[in-house]
Write a protein that holds these residues in place. Sequence first.
Motif, mmCIF file in Angstrom:
data_model
loop_
_atom_site.group_PDB
_atom_site.id
_atom_site.type_symbol
_atom_site.label_atom_id
_atom_site.label_comp_id
_atom_site.label_asym_id
_atom_site.label_seq_id
_atom_site.Cartn_x
_atom_site.Cartn_y
_atom_site.Cartn_z
ATOM 1 N N LEU A 91 0.834 -1.167 0.130
ATOM 2 C CA LEU A 91 0.046 -0.152 0.140
ATOM 3 C C LEU A 91 1.018 1.273 0.035
ATOM 4 C CD1 LEU A 91 -2.783 1.113 -0.066
ATOM 5 C CD2 LEU A 91 -2.916 1.157 2.659
ATOM 6 N N GLU A 92 1.990 1.293 0.696
ATOM 7 C CA GLU A 92 3.036 2.232 0.612
ATOM 8 C C GLU A 92 3.598 2.542 -0.620
ATOM 9 O OE1 GLU A 92 3.542 4.503 3.541
ATOM 10 O OE2 GLU A 92 1.959 3.231 4.590
ATOM 11 N N MET A 119 0.804 4.191 -2.825
ATOM 12 C CA MET A 119 0.862 5.561 -2.593
ATOM 13 C C MET A 119 1.979 6.483 -3.124
ATOM 14 S SD MET A 119 -1.036 5.497 1.276
ATOM 15 C CE MET A 119 -0.174 4.621 2.137
ATOM 16 N N GLU A 153 -3.553 -1.662 6.221
ATOM 17 C CA GLU A 153 -2.228 -1.778 6.761
ATOM 18 C C GLU A 153 -2.368 -2.520 8.089
ATOM 19 O OE1 GLU A 153 0.480 -0.068 6.088
ATOM 20 O OE2 GLU A 153 0.266 1.585 4.905
ATOM 21 N N MET A 204 0.913 7.951 3.719
ATOM 22 C CA MET A 204 -0.539 8.016 3.940
ATOM 23 C C MET A 204 -1.133 9.427 4.522
ATOM 24 S SD MET A 204 -3.140 5.448 6.021
ATOM 25 C CE MET A 204 -2.688 4.081 5.012
ATOM 26 N N LEU A 253 -4.258 11.473 2.528
ATOM 27 C CA LEU A 253 -5.574 10.936 3.204
ATOM 28 C C LEU A 253 -5.840 12.198 4.175
ATOM 29 C CD1 LEU A 253 -5.220 8.319 1.626
ATOM 30 C CD2 LEU A 253 -6.242 7.265 3.575
ATOM 31 N N ASP A 306 -9.182 9.346 8.388
ATOM 32 C CA ASP A 306 -9.025 8.318 7.573
ATOM 33 C C ASP A 306 -7.710 7.578 7.859
ATOM 34 O OD1 ASP A 306 -11.536 8.105 6.498
ATOM 35 O OD2 ASP A 306 -10.922 9.391 4.693
ATOM 36 N N VAL A 307 -6.569 8.250 7.884
ATOM 37 C CA VAL A 307 -5.397 7.870 8.248
ATOM 38 C C VAL A 307 -5.249 6.899 9.543
ATOM 39 C CG1 VAL A 307 -2.851 8.240 8.929
ATOM 40 C CG2 VAL A 307 -3.971 9.480 6.817
ATOM 41 N N LEU A 338 -7.324 3.537 9.350
ATOM 42 C CA LEU A 338 -6.343 2.421 8.702
ATOM 43 C C LEU A 338 -5.431 2.016 9.776
ATOM 44 C CD1 LEU A 338 -6.667 3.830 5.088
ATOM 45 C CD2 LEU A 338 -7.851 1.871 5.918
ATOM 46 N N MET A 339 -4.527 3.163 10.218
ATOM 47 C CA MET A 339 -3.327 2.714 10.888
ATOM 48 C C MET A 339 -3.640 2.105 12.324
ATOM 49 S SD MET A 339 -0.062 5.095 9.670
ATOM 50 C CE MET A 339 0.132 4.596 7.573
ATOM 51 N N LEU A 348 -7.535 7.245 -1.548
ATOM 52 C CA LEU A 348 -6.183 6.471 -1.661
ATOM 53 C C LEU A 348 -6.176 6.349 -3.198
ATOM 54 C CD1 LEU A 348 -6.523 3.428 1.095
ATOM 55 C CD2 LEU A 348 -4.511 4.901 0.422
#
Length: 269
Positions: A115-116, A119, A134, A148, A152, A156-157, A160-161, A177
């Motif tokens: 995902l990183e 991004m 994540e 991220m 975002l 939202d960050v 997800l994290m 995203l």
Amino acid sequence: MSYETILYEKDTTDKFATITINRPDKMNAMNKTVIREIDAAVAAAVADPDVNALVITGAGRAFSSGYDLQGGDFDVDIDFWRADMSENAEALLNIWRAPIPVIASVNGYALAGALELMMCCDLAIAADNAKFGEPEVRHNSGPPALMMPWLLATRDVRWLMFTGDMVDAQEALRMHLINKVVPADQLKEKTENLARKLARMPVPALRYTKASINNQQMVAGLMPSFQYNIEAIAALHVTRQGREWMANLAKMSLKEYLAFRDDPFKGLD
């Protein structure tokens, strides 16, 4: 140049190339060879006057499941983690730095380090069956490259994290995203159409525009934030719980490890 874990192909009509992570039997999990070969292929594309745009995708049913959790020695100290994560982050930043536009074409899962990677690309098109997340927070880890928060909203960050939850393509679109969702059977066509469009643009216009956009992020502190994250996650890995999780990874099969990690969260959505 020949590659072991990726495919590198130049289009025969337009000036763009495609990097395909080619470990479909392992959901395109990224080991050090994958990271280094992607980095080399990005450098080759940047140096080639016949490549004006670049696509990164995955073979089979995944973009990539993230960093390969098998086969490593994880009984290591903070210096190892600092060096390991610095190399990974630098390779991802080289995608972000590339003076040509880079498109992520997301087929299936894009998780954790993948995902990183996605991004760090300039644009992202996803199949309607793609999944994003994540999940590494659930095994006391974190991303090697903190891109991220630069894309975002903070809410939202944190979602997800903090949760490790996966989101579908429509939710990823809402979060920004990705740029676009297309039917899975149209992903290759739609991605190549965008690559052709970018390849036909005046090269200096995109080069200087990307440099200006990147400079805005650098002025705002992107590089120090990446460095802080490397130090923070390296330290996280050598906490007591971090070492316990790494010991579990060494003695469990990957299937057992993922079940041990994810089973406590079942039924909570």
